[in-house]
Enzyme design. Structure first.
Site, mmCIF file in Angstrom:
data_model
loop_
_atom_site.group_PDB
_atom_site.id
_atom_site.type_symbol
_atom_site.label_atom_id
_atom_site.label_comp_id
_atom_site.label_asym_id
_atom_site.label_seq_id
_atom_site.Cartn_x
_atom_site.Cartn_y
_atom_site.Cartn_z
ATOM 1 N N CYS A 70 -14.321 -95.123 22.707
ATOM 2 C CA CYS A 70 -15.348 -95.708 21.956
ATOM 3 C C CYS A 70 -16.679 -95.403 22.876
ATOM 4 C CB CYS A 70 -15.446 -96.113 21.029
ATOM 5 S SG CYS A 70 -15.316 -97.751 22.029
ATOM 6 N N GLU A 83 -8.136 -100.233 25.327
ATOM 7 C CA GLU A 83 -8.337 -100.143 26.546
ATOM 8 C C GLU A 83 -8.914 -101.072 27.111
ATOM 9 O OE1 GLU A 83 -10.263 -95.858 24.066
ATOM 10 O OE2 GLU A 83 -9.412 -97.900 23.151
ATOM 11 N N CYS A 142 -15.565 -99.125 25.104
ATOM 12 C CA CYS A 142 -14.467 -98.275 25.628
ATOM 13 C C CYS A 142 -14.893 -97.819 27.332
ATOM 14 C CB CYS A 142 -13.302 -97.498 25.619
ATOM 15 S SG CYS A 142 -12.726 -99.160 23.870
ATOM 16 N N HIS A 201 -10.238 -103.542 21.617
ATOM 17 C CA HIS A 201 -9.577 -102.628 22.113
ATOM 18 C C HIS A 201 -8.414 -102.141 22.678
ATOM 19 C CE1 HIS A 201 -12.958 -100.109 19.788
ATOM 20 N NE2 HIS A 201 -12.834 -101.676 18.819
#
Length: 150
Positions: free
Chosen positions: A83, A55, A86, A53
């Protein structure tokens, strides 16, 4: 530089991911001197990695750049509400501030179905600022998913 300037850079990163067919989420991490030290976008498909992801990628880059697992005086800007995975990485890396644009009511860890930062197992809670460039971030993610549906 302002919050909107950093979010604009996160949005530019989201478009880089979009160009590769990724879910368009972009991220930048800024140090205490308001200098961008890392930036990324989703690379889940490109890297064949469900943890890639925006992040996570940016946190890894920032930690490598600072040669530290802690990002104590840094801020993270992300186009979509993080999410749970993260959010945990944001907590573990001790980021000072989290700025994000669009809410993710399905998978978000703050305003979505589960607030990770309010759990007893969360050992560090950043300052949280939502709705930064909200309309632009919402349009980016909504347009992507509209294009995926028949």
């Amino acid at each position: 530089m302002t919050q909107n300037t950093f979010m604009e850079q996160a949005i530019i990163n989201a478009y880089k991911g979009l160009d590769l067919g990724e879910v368009p989420v972009g991220c930048v991490i800024v140090n205490q001197y308001n200098k961008i030290i890392s930036q990324s976008y989703n690379k889940v498909i490109a890297d064949n990695d469900p943890t890639a992801h925006a992040e996570i990628n940016a946190i890894r880059q920032a930690c490598a750049s600072l040669k530290s697992e802690r990002l104590i005086d840094c801020s993270i800007y992300v186009t979509l509400e993080p999410c749970i995975m993260c959010a945990a990485a944001i907590s573990k890396s001790k980021l000072k501030r989290l700025y994000y644009g669009a809410d993710d009511m399905n998978f978000g860890s703050i305003n979505g179905g589960f607030n990770f930062f309010q759990t007893k197992n969360c050992n560090h809670v950043p300052e949280i600022y939502d709705s930064i460039s909200k309309i632009q971030c919402e349009n980016l993610i909504n347009d992507f998913f509209k294009g995926k549906r028949p």
